[in-house]
Design a protein around this motif. Structure first.
Motif, mmCIF file in Angstrom:
data_model
loop_
_atom_site.group_PDB
_atom_site.id
_atom_site.type_symbol
_atom_site.label_atom_id
_atom_site.label_comp_id
_atom_site.label_asym_id
_atom_site.label_seq_id
_atom_site.Cartn_x
_atom_site.Cartn_y
_atom_site.Cartn_z
ATOM 1 N N PRO A 60 0.957 -1.207 0.154
ATOM 2 C CA PRO A 60 0.106 -0.123 -0.115
ATOM 3 C C PRO A 60 1.332 0.876 -0.103
ATOM 4 O O PRO A 60 1.874 1.500 0.586
ATOM 5 N N PRO A 61 0.377 2.382 -1.345
ATOM 6 C CA PRO A 61 1.537 3.247 -0.932
ATOM 7 C C PRO A 61 1.333 4.216 1.143
ATOM 8 O O PRO A 61 -0.053 3.962 1.472
ATOM 9 N N ASP A 62 2.435 5.247 0.962
ATOM 10 C CA ASP A 62 2.754 5.210 2.625
ATOM 11 C C ASP A 62 2.844 7.188 1.915
ATOM 12 O O ASP A 62 2.028 7.732 3.087
ATOM 13 N N HIS A 63 3.502 7.232 0.939
ATOM 14 C CA HIS A 63 3.927 8.985 0.944
ATOM 15 C C HIS A 63 3.815 9.107 -0.541
ATOM 16 O O HIS A 63 4.017 8.367 -1.429
ATOM 17 N N LEU A 64 3.892 10.189 -1.015
ATOM 18 C CA LEU A 64 4.756 10.893 -2.037
ATOM 19 C C LEU A 64 6.000 12.227 -1.967
ATOM 20 O O LEU A 64 5.920 12.475 -0.355
ATOM 21 N N VAL A 65 6.987 11.769 -2.267
ATOM 22 C CA VAL A 65 7.861 12.312 -2.351
ATOM 23 C C VAL A 65 8.161 12.838 -3.436
ATOM 24 O O VAL A 65 7.997 12.779 -4.970
ATOM 25 N N ALA A 66 9.072 14.072 -3.818
ATOM 26 C CA ALA A 66 8.500 14.962 -4.823
ATOM 27 C C ALA A 66 10.180 16.417 -3.978
ATOM 28 O O ALA A 66 10.654 16.169 -3.375
ATOM 29 N N ARG A 67 10.921 16.205 -5.561
ATOM 30 C CA ARG A 67 12.143 17.458 -6.260
ATOM 31 C C ARG A 67 11.698 18.134 -6.687
ATOM 32 O O ARG A 67 11.125 17.971 -7.571
ATOM 33 N N ILE A 68 12.487 18.661 -7.103
ATOM 34 C CA ILE A 68 12.220 20.045 -8.049
ATOM 35 C C ILE A 68 13.502 20.841 -8.350
ATOM 36 O O ILE A 68 14.638 21.090 -7.624
ATOM 37 N N ARG A 69 13.326 21.344 -9.617
ATOM 38 C CA ARG A 69 14.874 21.512 -10.251
ATOM 39 C C ARG A 69 14.820 22.487 -11.464
ATOM 40 O O ARG A 69 14.079 22.447 -11.957
ATOM 41 N N THR A 108 8.746 15.052 1.146
ATOM 42 C CA THR A 108 8.242 13.361 1.282
ATOM 43 C C THR A 108 6.590 14.444 1.817
ATOM 44 O O THR A 108 7.133 14.925 3.395
ATOM 45 N N LEU A 109 5.215 13.932 1.592
ATOM 46 C CA LEU A 109 3.956 14.088 2.456
ATOM 47 C C LEU A 109 3.777 12.680 2.733
ATOM 48 O O LEU A 109 3.142 11.953 0.911
ATOM 49 N N GLN A 110 3.491 12.496 3.338
ATOM 50 C CA GLN A 110 2.876 10.957 3.710
ATOM 51 C C GLN A 110 1.194 11.668 4.248
ATOM 52 O O GLN A 110 0.383 11.778 4.885
ATOM 53 N N GLY A 111 0.391 10.367 2.827
ATOM 54 C CA GLY A 111 -1.029 10.973 2.694
ATOM 55 C C GLY A 111 -1.600 9.503 2.328
ATOM 56 O O GLY A 111 -3.426 9.544 2.235
ATOM 57 N N GLY A 112 -0.365 8.557 2.215
ATOM 58 C CA GLY A 112 -1.188 6.988 2.211
ATOM 59 C C GLY A 112 -1.673 7.061 0.639
ATOM 60 O O GLY A 112 -1.249 8.171 -0.749
ATOM 61 N N ASN A 113 -2.755 6.264 0.454
ATOM 62 C CA ASN A 113 -2.632 5.773 -0.924
ATOM 63 C C ASN A 113 -4.010 6.764 -1.630
ATOM 64 O O ASN A 113 -4.597 7.732 -0.702
ATOM 65 N N GLY A 114 -4.306 7.367 -2.667
ATOM 66 C CA GLY A 114 -5.544 8.149 -3.171
ATOM 67 C C GLY A 114 -4.742 9.108 -4.381
ATOM 68 O O GLY A 114 -3.331 9.120 -4.439
ATOM 69 N N THR A 115 -5.381 10.308 -3.857
ATOM 70 C CA THR A 115 -4.972 11.737 -4.450
ATOM 71 C C THR A 115 -4.042 12.797 -4.364
ATOM 72 O O THR A 115 -5.230 13.209 -3.052
ATOM 73 N N GLU A 131 12.595 21.561 -14.104
ATOM 74 C CA GLU A 131 12.335 19.497 -14.012
ATOM 75 C C GLU A 131 11.547 19.132 -12.411
ATOM 76 O O GLU A 131 11.724 19.567 -11.704
ATOM 77 N N VAL A 132 11.338 18.259 -12.650
ATOM 78 C CA VAL A 132 10.334 17.618 -11.218
ATOM 79 C C VAL A 132 10.400 16.393 -11.008
ATOM 80 O O VAL A 132 9.844 15.496 -12.092
ATOM 81 N N GLU A 133 10.403 15.689 -10.063
ATOM 82 C CA GLU A 133 10.683 14.231 -9.793
ATOM 83 C C GLU A 133 9.915 13.556 -8.810
ATOM 84 O O GLU A 133 10.125 14.864 -7.947
ATOM 85 N N TRP A 134 9.065 12.896 -9.090
ATOM 86 C CA TRP A 134 7.717 12.247 -7.838
ATOM 87 C C TRP A 134 8.070 11.356 -7.362
ATOM 88 O O TRP A 134 8.117 10.219 -8.352
ATOM 89 N N HIS A 135 7.642 10.088 -6.998
ATOM 90 C CA HIS A 135 7.714 8.711 -6.465
ATOM 91 C C HIS A 135 6.554 9.151 -5.564
ATOM 92 O O HIS A 135 6.588 9.461 -4.613
ATOM 93 N N CYS A 136 5.910 7.680 -5.671
ATOM 94 C CA CYS A 136 4.812 7.279 -4.903
ATOM 95 C C CYS A 136 5.069 6.486 -4.561
ATOM 96 O O CYS A 136 5.626 5.246 -5.405
ATOM 97 N N ASN A 137 5.882 5.864 -3.226
ATOM 98 C CA ASN A 137 6.250 5.057 -2.104
ATOM 99 C C ASN A 137 5.100 3.792 -1.150
ATOM 100 O O ASN A 137 4.183 4.666 -0.344
ATOM 101 N N THR A 138 5.950 3.137 -1.087
ATOM 102 C CA THR A 138 5.446 2.196 0.014
ATOM 103 C C THR A 138 6.222 3.259 2.055
ATOM 104 O O THR A 138 6.779 3.669 1.684
ATOM 105 N N ALA A 139 5.343 2.363 3.041
ATOM 106 C CA ALA A 139 6.524 3.140 4.157
ATOM 107 C C ALA A 139 7.608 2.839 4.359
ATOM 108 O O ALA A 139 8.361 3.364 4.690
ATOM 109 N N THR A 140 7.585 1.663 3.393
ATOM 110 C CA THR A 140 9.924 0.881 3.492
ATOM 111 C C THR A 140 10.296 1.899 2.428
ATOM 112 O O THR A 140 11.065 1.173 1.942
#
Length: 154
Positions: A60-69, A108-115, A131-140
């Motif tokens: 299950p997704p736990d958070h979205l991480v992102a960065r900008i350049r 990192t924004l911890q918001g779980g599953n969803g939009t 440029e933006v880089e983003w990833h949806c990740n599990t808690a691990t």
């Protein structure tokens, strides 16, 4: 719609995916870039997208991480920032050294599953390539499914 299509064309060049306005793609590593305020006359120019984190079997997704350049040369007083928002939570990051070829740190924004909402903007009028880089990740930290839809580019 045409502005969204232009933004998505630039995303296509960066991540080598076929994205068309109104469509989504599921991928595991995510990034894209465009030009904020191509005419250079709108301080309030903003890019807004919805990133949906999905359970694709990796957990299950736990958070979205992102960065900008900010890829543009330094301009006094001009910076690009990235904000993430979901529910009652939000976080932001700014690339404080434009044109140095380095991304900002990840937020990192911890918001779980969803939009989640992801927004890029700048501080003053002028053209900014970013440029933006983003990833949806599990808690691990395992990548999960990700869909993106660009809602605004103006």
């Amino acid at each position: 719609m045409a502005k969204n299509h232009l933004f998505l064309q630039k995303v296509l060049m960066v991540v080598s995916l076929t994205l068309i306005a109104g469509y989504t793609a599921t991928i595991s590593a995510h990034g894209g870039g465009a030009t904020l305020d191509p005419a250079g006359n709108k301080a309030t120019f903003t890019a807004l997208a919805r990133v949906t984190c999905l359970d694709d079997g990796n957990g299950p997704p736990d958070h979205l991480v992102a960065r900008i350049r900010d890829n543009s040369p330094a301009t006094p007083g001009m910076f690009v920032s990235l904000q993430l928002h979901k529910g009652s939570k939000a976080i932001s990051i700014t690339d404080t050294t434009p044109g140095d070829a380095e991304f900002s740190p990840f937020v990192t924004l911890q918001g779980g599953n969803g939009t989640y909402f992801m927004m890029a903007d700048k501080t003053i009028a002028g053209v900014r390539d970013f440029e933006v880089e983003w990833h949806c990740n599990t808690a691990t930290g395992v990548h999960t499914g990700t869909d993106i839809v660009v809602d605004q580019f103006e």
